[in-house]
Enzyme design. Structure first.
Site, PDB file in Angstrom:
ATOM      1  N   ASP A  67       2.421  10.486   6.197  1.00 32.34           N
ATOM      2  CA  ASP A  67       1.698  10.952   5.015  1.00 32.34           C
ATOM      3  C   ASP A  67       1.214  12.392   5.158  1.00 32.34           C
ATOM      4  OD1 ASP A  67      -0.178  10.366   6.975  1.00 32.34           O
ATOM      5  OD2 ASP A  67      -1.080   8.705   5.897  1.00 32.34           O
ATOM      6  N   ASN A 136     -10.665   0.075   6.090  1.00 28.70           N
ATOM      7  CA  ASN A 136     -10.445  -0.742   4.890  1.00 28.70           C
ATOM      8  C   ASN A 136      -9.075  -1.441   4.918  1.00 28.70           C
ATOM      9  OD1 ASN A 136      -8.640   1.311   4.385  1.00 28.70           O
ATOM     10  ND2 ASN A 136      -9.617   2.040   2.503  1.00 28.70           N
ATOM     11  N   HIS A 138      -6.125   0.025   5.456  1.00 25.06           N
ATOM     12  CA  HIS A 138      -4.946   0.783   5.013  1.00 25.06           C
ATOM     13  C   HIS A 138      -4.021   1.126   6.182  1.00 25.06           C
ATOM     14  CE1 HIS A 138      -6.993   5.059   5.261  1.00 25.06           C
ATOM     15  NE2 HIS A 138      -6.542   4.674   6.429  1.00 25.06           N
ATOM     16  N   GLU A 143      -3.534   2.347   0.330  1.00 26.13           N
ATOM     17  CA  GLU A 143      -4.912   1.888   0.191  1.00 26.13           C
ATOM     18  C   GLU A 143      -4.948   0.461  -0.365  1.00 26.13           C
ATOM     19  OE1 GLU A 143      -6.974   3.593   1.680  1.00 26.13           O
ATOM     20  OE2 GLU A 143      -7.542   5.466   0.723  1.00 26.13           O
TER      21      GLU A 143
END
Ligand code: PGA
Length: 247
Positions: A67, A136, A138, A143
């Site tokens: 990314d 979280n 990811h 996400e």
């Protein structure tokens, strides 16, 4: 899925670097899927050390990153392109033309995502994909959401991620709000996956990823469906799993 329990961050880094170096030794022209973030820094440091000792050769390796922030140039010191040069590429004999990362400056998301999917395909697939995990759940910048995103896409970062990543920026406002990220399908097509995790802030996400339901609200949970996943995590990251007697 194989889980290695590392004592601490350094032990995790060494174990992960051992797995990556084995991959490069066995297949010198490996396509490595690489990740950024604090977690893999120690892994890259160890790989650089072994390279300097003459134990590793990156001459034929190709690297494709997960990314990049949308809006940052590759020379911005917060870009992931810059991170990769600083922590790995500038210190080993990889050919920089064999390293790939989304172009943060391309404003046309559709165009950039299509280009990057094509890059991944043209490399013939990823031999080993390194992953961190967000607090979280990811992976890459996939996400938590309502569906698993398949291929490279432009992501609106969650407030949790923006807050977590603000530690690298002068202020919260400077953290980019969007990123380009490989999708879940790109990641799942890798022949093997190595996920690294360190610290208590990852314990809940790691527990849900490995033992929870496979749901897009915990993107890493999809890894339960991959047939060659290795997890290297330290005591703190494994604390909930261990408390529950699962390891
Ligand atoms: P970190 O990020 O290694 O900086 O904790 C991991 C991730 O968010 O994927």
């Amino acid at each position: 899925m194989v889980i290695y329990n590392a004592k601490d961050y350094n032990d995790m880094s060494r174990k992960a670097a051992n797995i990556i170096s084995a991959q490069v030794i066995i297949k010198p022209d490996s396509v490595l899927g690489l990740a950024t973030g604090s977690t893999p820094e120690g892994t890259y440091k160890q790989l650089v050390e072994w390279y300097k000792k003459g134990d590793l050769d990156f001459a034929k390796v190709k690297a494709v990153n997960l990314d990049e922030y949308k809006g940052l140039s590759k020379d911005n010191d917060q870009s992931y392109a810059y991170f990769m040069r600083k922590h790995l590429f500038d210190h080993v004999n990889i050919d920089i033309n064999n390293t790939f990362i989304p172009n943060g400056l391309e404003e046309d998301s559709k165009k950039e995502c299509a280009r990057y999917n094509q890059v991944i395909k043209s490399l013939g697939g990823i031999d080993l994909q390194l992953l961190g995990i967000g607090g979280n759940g990811h992976i890459g910048f996939n996400e938590p959401g309502e569906a698993f995103e398949k291929e490279t896409h432009c992501v609106k970062l969650t407030d949790d991620t923006i807050k977590a990543n603000s530690r690298f920026f002068a202020s919260l406002d400077l953290v980019p709000k969007f990123a380009y990220s490989m999708g879940i399908k790109n990641i799942m097509q890798a022949k093997s996956i190595l996920l690294v995790a360190s610290g208590k802030s990852k314990a809940d996400a790691l527990y849900k990823a490995i033992y929870g339901e496979i749901v897009p609200s915990v993107p890493a949970s999809i890894l339960q469906l991959h047939n060659n996943v290795t997890i290297v995590a330290d005591d703190d990251a494994l604390s909930i799993i261990k408390e529950k007697g699962l390891l």
